[in-house]
Design a protein around this motif. Structure first.
Motif, mmCIF file in Angstrom:
data_model
loop_
_atom_site.group_PDB
_atom_site.id
_atom_site.type_symbol
_atom_site.label_atom_id
_atom_site.label_comp_id
_atom_site.label_asym_id
_atom_site.label_seq_id
_atom_site.Cartn_x
_atom_site.Cartn_y
_atom_site.Cartn_z
ATOM 1 N N ARG A 1 -1.161 17.399 7.986
ATOM 2 C CA ARG A 1 -0.234 17.906 8.983
ATOM 3 C C ARG A 1 -0.635 19.281 9.498
ATOM 4 N N PHE A 2 -0.320 19.514 10.757
ATOM 5 C CA PHE A 2 -0.557 20.815 11.372
ATOM 6 C C PHE A 2 0.558 21.067 12.386
ATOM 7 N N ALA A 3 0.694 22.313 12.791
ATOM 8 C CA ALA A 3 1.763 22.697 13.708
ATOM 9 C C ALA A 3 1.220 22.792 15.128
ATOM 10 N N VAL B 1 5.712 19.685 14.346
ATOM 11 C CA VAL B 1 4.731 19.348 13.314
ATOM 12 C C VAL B 1 4.096 18.009 13.673
ATOM 13 N N ALA B 2 2.765 17.933 13.540
ATOM 14 C CA ALA B 2 2.025 16.702 13.842
ATOM 15 C C ALA B 2 1.334 16.199 12.593
ATOM 16 N N ASP B 3 1.275 14.887 12.457
ATOM 17 C CA ASP B 3 0.594 14.240 11.338
ATOM 18 C C ASP B 3 -0.637 13.519 11.876
ATOM 19 N N ALA B 4 -1.821 13.893 11.383
ATOM 20 C CA ALA B 4 -3.077 13.301 11.840
ATOM 21 C C ALA B 4 -3.393 12.063 11.015
ATOM 22 N N PHE C 1 -13.411 20.271 19.988
ATOM 23 C CA PHE C 1 -14.805 20.707 20.070
ATOM 24 C C PHE C 1 -15.003 22.191 19.770
ATOM 25 N N GLU C 2 -13.936 23.010 19.880
ATOM 26 C CA GLU C 2 -14.100 24.429 19.585
ATOM 27 C C GLU C 2 -14.270 24.638 18.082
ATOM 28 N N GLU C 3 -15.059 25.656 17.734
ATOM 29 C CA GLU C 3 -15.395 25.904 16.336
ATOM 30 C C GLU C 3 -14.157 26.144 15.487
ATOM 31 N N ARG C 4 -13.192 26.891 16.013
ATOM 32 C CA ARG C 4 -11.996 27.204 15.225
ATOM 33 C C ARG C 4 -11.206 25.933 14.884
ATOM 34 N N TYR C 5 -11.123 25.011 15.841
ATOM 35 C CA TYR C 5 -10.357 23.801 15.596
ATOM 36 C C TYR C 5 -11.164 22.755 14.837
ATOM 37 N N ARG C 6 -12.480 22.829 14.959
ATOM 38 C CA ARG C 6 -13.318 21.987 14.097
ATOM 39 C C ARG C 6 -13.125 22.390 12.638
ATOM 40 N N ALA C 7 -13.008 23.694 12.396
ATOM 41 C CA ALA C 7 -12.751 24.172 11.026
ATOM 42 C C ALA C 7 -11.386 23.694 10.547
ATOM 43 N N LEU C 8 -10.407 23.720 11.444
ATOM 44 C CA LEU C 8 -9.059 23.259 11.087
ATOM 45 C C LEU C 8 -9.085 21.785 10.688
ATOM 46 N N ASP D 1 7.574 26.631 5.721
ATOM 47 C CA ASP D 1 6.294 26.103 5.269
ATOM 48 C C ASP D 1 5.203 26.848 6.026
ATOM 49 N N ARG D 2 3.972 26.788 5.538
ATOM 50 C CA ARG D 2 2.841 27.374 6.259
ATOM 51 C C ARG D 2 1.844 26.270 6.564
ATOM 52 N N LEU D 3 1.472 26.140 7.834
ATOM 53 C CA LEU D 3 0.587 25.078 8.282
ATOM 54 C C LEU D 3 -0.467 25.628 9.233
#
Length: 238
Positions: free
Chosen positions: A46-48, A88-91, A25-32, A3-5
């Motif tokens: 979900r994200f890895a 894998v994490a589920d938010a 708080f970082e821009e890259r993770y705010r975008a994520l 899978d791609r996450l």
């Protein structure tokens, strides 16, 4: 199964079944997180999560200010900077903060093997392969001894507060117990990562028995410690 996450590198390992609070708080993770929020309500968010082997969780500050590119803090080769296995994490809960950051609580779902990393977007994405869990031979027989040794370890950490541990219940499932202890034991990231990568619960529990006995013997030789400072789990700030 691959899978791609979205990929969220952290300074420590995440285990299936365990809760992960994040302050984003970082821009890259705010975008994520923004992209996760944009998913339909019926779609799992979900994200890895993978631990960092070489590098930094938060972008280092350079001459031009905070570097917020997808590889910031990780160098040019993410496959070298990151460990090869993650979770894998589920938010389930995401709350937006003033200023555009987020607080979220995620839960570990399943282990994966990191196959490749793509740094072409605002944040890293990863191709992952699910790693199934198995109890392994003799896992059930290890549970009572692991629970006993872990209880002794907790009491050594708690010191005078050991009465507060009385009556604590532990899961009977060897796999669930192995992940619970892997998350709870105080150990460096490489040791935690070895527990995550164990081939099955029996192997993980066997390693945890050795680790817990070793750590308990060290605690016995140390002067009284403020155990509350040792056992607190901080919110990961990214």
């Amino acid at each position: 199964m691959t899978d791609r996450l979205p990929l969220f590198p952290l300074s420590s390992a995440l285990f299936p079944g365990l809760v992960l609070p994040l302050n984003v708080f970082e821009e890259r993770y705010r975008a994520l997180v923004g992209d996760l929020l944009a998913l339909p309500e019926s779609t799992p968010r979900r994200f890895a999560v993978v631990a960092i082997r070489h590098g930094h969780e938060v972008s280092p500050t350079g001459q031009d200010g905070l570097d917020t590119g997808p590889l910031a803090g990780l160098g040019d080769d993410p496959m070298d900077a990151l460990y090869g296995y993650g979770c894998v994490a589920d938010a389930a809960g995401i709350a937006e903060q003033e200023g555009g950051g987020y607080e979220l609580v995620a839960t570990g779902i399943m282990r994966f093997r990191l196959m490749s990393v793509d740094a072409s977007g605002p944040y890293l994405t990863a191709e992952i392969e699910e790693v199934p869990d198995a109890p392994g031979e003799g896992a059930g027989a290890l549970v009572p001894e692991v629970v006993r040794v872990f209880g002794a370890y907790q009491k050594r950490l708690a010191g005078a507060r050991e009465r507060s541990l009385a009556g604590q219940e532990f899961p009977d499932d060897p796999t669930v117990l192995s992940y619970l202890i892997a998350a709870a034991v105080i150990a460096a990231t490489p040791e935690k990562q070895r527990l995550l990568e164990a081939p099955d619960a029996a192997s993980r529990l066997t390693s945890e028995l050795r680790l817990l006995r070793h750590e308990t013997s060290i605690i016995d030789k140390l002067p009284s410690l403020p155990a509350v400072e040792l056992i607190q789990q901080p919110v990961c700030a990214n």
